[in-house]
Enzyme design. Structure first.
Site, PDB file in Angstrom:
ATOM      1  N   ARG A 119       0.280  -1.096   0.288  1.00 18.82           N
ATOM      2  CA  ARG A 119      -0.064  -0.245  -0.112  1.00 18.82           C
ATOM      3  C   ARG A 119       0.621   1.283   0.495  1.00 18.82           C
ATOM      4  NH1 ARG A 119      -4.967  -1.505   4.103  1.00 18.82           N
ATOM      5  NH2 ARG A 119      -5.994  -3.267   2.788  1.00 18.82           N
ATOM      6  N   ASP A 152      -3.766   3.726   5.196  1.00 26.67           N
ATOM      7  CA  ASP A 152      -3.297   3.442   3.560  1.00 26.67           C
ATOM      8  C   ASP A 152      -4.322   3.358   3.083  1.00 26.67           C
ATOM      9  OD1 ASP A 152      -3.796   1.090   4.705  1.00 26.67           O
ATOM     10  OD2 ASP A 152      -2.169   0.624   5.567  1.00 26.67           O
ATOM     11  N   ASP A 153      -5.344   2.922   1.887  1.00 24.86           N
ATOM     12  CA  ASP A 153      -5.576   2.782   1.515  1.00 24.86           C
ATOM     13  C   ASP A 153      -6.914   3.147   0.732  1.00 24.86           C
ATOM     14  OD1 ASP A 153      -7.939   2.639   3.058  1.00 24.86           O
ATOM     15  OD2 ASP A 153      -9.058   0.818   2.179  1.00 24.86           O
ATOM     16  N   ASP A 197     -12.250   4.945  15.231  1.00 25.50           N
ATOM     17  CA  ASP A 197     -13.189   5.750  14.438  1.00 25.50           C
ATOM     18  C   ASP A 197     -14.329   6.520  15.326  1.00 25.50           C
ATOM     19  OD1 ASP A 197     -13.382   3.881  14.114  1.00 25.50           O
ATOM     20  OD2 ASP A 197     -14.314   4.904  11.657  1.00 25.50           O
ATOM     21  N   HIS A 233     -13.593   3.108   1.036  1.00 25.92           N
ATOM     22  CA  HIS A 233     -14.510   2.167   0.292  1.00 25.92           C
ATOM     23  C   HIS A 233     -15.340   1.032   0.710  1.00 25.92           C
ATOM     24  CE1 HIS A 233     -11.529   0.431   3.366  1.00 25.92           C
ATOM     25  NE2 HIS A 233     -13.152  -0.539   3.388  1.00 25.92           N
TER      26      HIS A 233
END
Ligand code: NAG
Ligand code: NAG
Length: 387
Positions: free
Chosen positions: A143, A216-217, A303, A327
Site C-alpha cells: 500500500r 493507507d488505502d 474512529d 471503500h
C-alpha cells in the site's frame, strides 16, 4: 493677528469635526458588517449542524467493526479497565448553561475571526496541515508504494506514516516520515486506538492548525484537501468528515447501563480532519495516550471512539463533508467528471469483485486499484502516465 488666529481655529475645528464624522461612519459600517457576517455565518452553521444527513441510496451500511461479542460483554468483564472510570460521565443538568457558554464563546471566536479577516488572516496552505496515515508492517510494500508514487509527492513535508515496526527501507523512502508507534500489528480495537492515540499526540506536538487522518488505502487529493479546509476557520472547533451509517450510532452508556448514548462519527476509512482549537479541547480526555483508555471503556474502534469523545463528551458536532470517500461506498457511483473536487478516494476487494473508481487509464494489470490512473487524470504530465 487676531483675525488670522480665528480663521486658523475655525479651520482646525472643522477638520476635527470632519475626522470625527468619518470615524463615526466607519464604526457604523464595521458594526453593520460584523452583524451581517455573523448572521450569514450562523445560517451556514445551522445548516451544517443539522442532525439529519441525506440518505445515500446504494451504500452498504457499515455496522461498526466492533459491534461484536467483545462489545457486548457486560461492563466489568473487560480487560482490567474499571467500569465507571470517570472520563465520560456527563451531567445533563448542566446542558443549558453549557450551551449558552458555548454560544458566547462562539460569538467571541467569530468577532476575533472578523477582526483577523479585516486585517490579514493568512490563507490556509498545505503547510497548515498535519497529515497522518495509519498503516501496518504487512502493508508497507503493497500500500505505501502506491501512496509514495502518487499523492505523497505533493505533501512530503506534511505527511507522516504511523506503523507498528521499524523499517529502514521505508524510513528512507518516506524521507524519515515513518513513525513506529510501538502498537501491536494486529487489527484489533486496542491496536487501532493505540495508533490513533499516537497520531493525535504527534499532531499536538506539531504546530499545525489542522490534523487530517487517513488510512493507507486512501488516495488524498491534496489540492482539494487544502481548498476544502480553507472554508473553515481553524480557530473554531471543527470535526470534518463523513459518516458511513445513516443514523447516529447508539451504544450503551457504560456509566449507567440502563441508558443509551447516540452520536455521529466520521468513518476513519474516508479520512477526517480536526481543527487545532478542537484538538486542544480534547487534550484532557484523549491527550498523552488517554485516547486508548476511552476506546477500552466503550469498547469501540478508533474512529467511533473519536466521535464519542467529540460529539458525546465535548458536545461538538460532526460537520459532514461529502467529498471524503471510503471503500464502504461503491466507487463506481462517483461522478468521474467531479473527481478533482473530491478530497479522498479508496478501493477494496470483495472476493473477486473490485470496488474501484470506474476510470480509464493504465491497464488494470498495472493499476488494479485505479489510483495510479486517478493520479494521471489529475496530473497528466507525470512520466509513468504516458503509456
Ligand atoms: C517506540 O519505542 C522506542 C524504543 O523504546 C522509542 O524510542 C520510541 O520513541 C517509541 N515510539 C513512540 C511513537 O512512542
Ligand atoms: C440510570 O438511568 C436511569 C434511567 O435514566 C435513572 O433512573 C437512574 O437514576 C440512573 N442511575 C444513575 C446512577 O445515574
Amino acid at each position: 493677528m487676531r483675525a488670522q488666529d480665528r480663521t486658523m481655529r475655525v479651520k482646525i475645528r472643522s477638520l476635527v469635526q470632519q475626522v470625527a464624522l468619518a470615524c463615526a461612519a466607519l464604526t457604523v459600517c464595521v458594526l453593520v458588517f460584523q452583524n451581517l457576517a455573523h448572521s450569514v455565518r450562523e445560517a451556514g452553521e445551522g445548516e451544517r449542524a443539522s442532525p439529519t444527513f441525506p440518505v445515500i441510496h446504494g451504500w452498504p451500511e457499515r455496522a461498526p467493526r466492533s459491534l461484536n461479542r467483545d462489545y457486548e460483554l457486560p461492563a466489568g468483564v473487560d480487560n482490567g479497565v474499571a467500569a465507571g472510570e470517570d472520563d465520560g460521565s456527563h451531567d445533563e443538568g448542566a446542558g443549558m448553561e453549557e450551551e449558552e457558554e458555548e454560544e458566547e464563546e462562539r460569538r467571541r471566536g467569530l468577532l476575533n475571526t472578523l477582526v483577523a479577516t479585516a486585517t490579514t488572516k493568512p490563507a490556509t496552505t498545505l503547510d497548515d496541515i498535519f497529515i497522518s496515515v495509519k498503516t501496518t508492517k504487512g502493508f508497507h510494500k503493497t500500500r505505501l508504494d502506491l501512496i509514495l508514487k502518487t499523492w505523497f509527492t505533493l505533501a512530503r513535508q506534511q505527511t507522516w506514516f504511523f506503523t507498528d515496526t521499524d523499517d529502514e527501507d521505508y524510513q528512507k523512502k518516506t524521507g524519515g516520515h515513518l513513525v513506529n508507534t510501538n502498537c501491536s500489528a494486529s487489527h484489533n480495537r486496542r491496536a487501532l486506538c493505540c495508533k490513533m492515540a499516537s497520531e493525535f499526540d504527534a499532531f499536538l506536538q506539531s504546530d499545525k492548525r489542522w490534523w487530517c487522518h487517513f488510512d493507507d488505502d486512501n488516495y488524498v487529493n491534496v489540492l482539494q484537501l487544502v481548498r476544502s479546509l480553507a472554508e473553515y476557520d481553524p480557530l473554531l472547533d471543527w470535526y470534518l468528515g463523513k459518516p458511513s451509517i445513516r443514523a447516529p450510532l447508539e451504544i450503551i452508556n457504560r456509566d449507567n447501563v440502563s441508558q443509551r448514548i447516540s452520536f455521529w462519527f466520521a468513518t476513519g476509512g474516508a479520512g477526517f480532519c480536526i481543527s487545532r482549537s478542537l484538538g486542544l479541547k480534547m487534550i484532557p480526555i484523549a491527550g498523552g495516550g488517554k485516547f486508548i483508555s476511552v476506546g477500552e471503556k466503550i469498547r469501540l474502534p478508533d474512529d467511533v471512539t473519536m466521535g464519542y469523545i467529540i460529539e458525546h463528551i465535548l458536545r461538538k458536532k460532526l460537520t459532514v463533508v461529502d467529498e471524503f470517500h471510503s471503500h464502504l461506498e461503491p466507487m463506481r457511483f462517483l461522478n468521474t467528471d467531479s473527481l478533482a473536487r473530491q478530497v479522498s478516494f479508496s478501493y477494496s476487494q470483495y472476493g473477486s469483485e473490485m470496488n474501484v473508481l470506474p476510470i480509464d487509464g493504465l491497464q488494470s494489470r498495472l493499476d488494479p486499484t485505479r489510483l495510479l490512473s486517478l493520479h494521471c487524470l489529475l496530473f497528466p504530465s507525470i512520466s509513468y502516465c504516458a503509456t
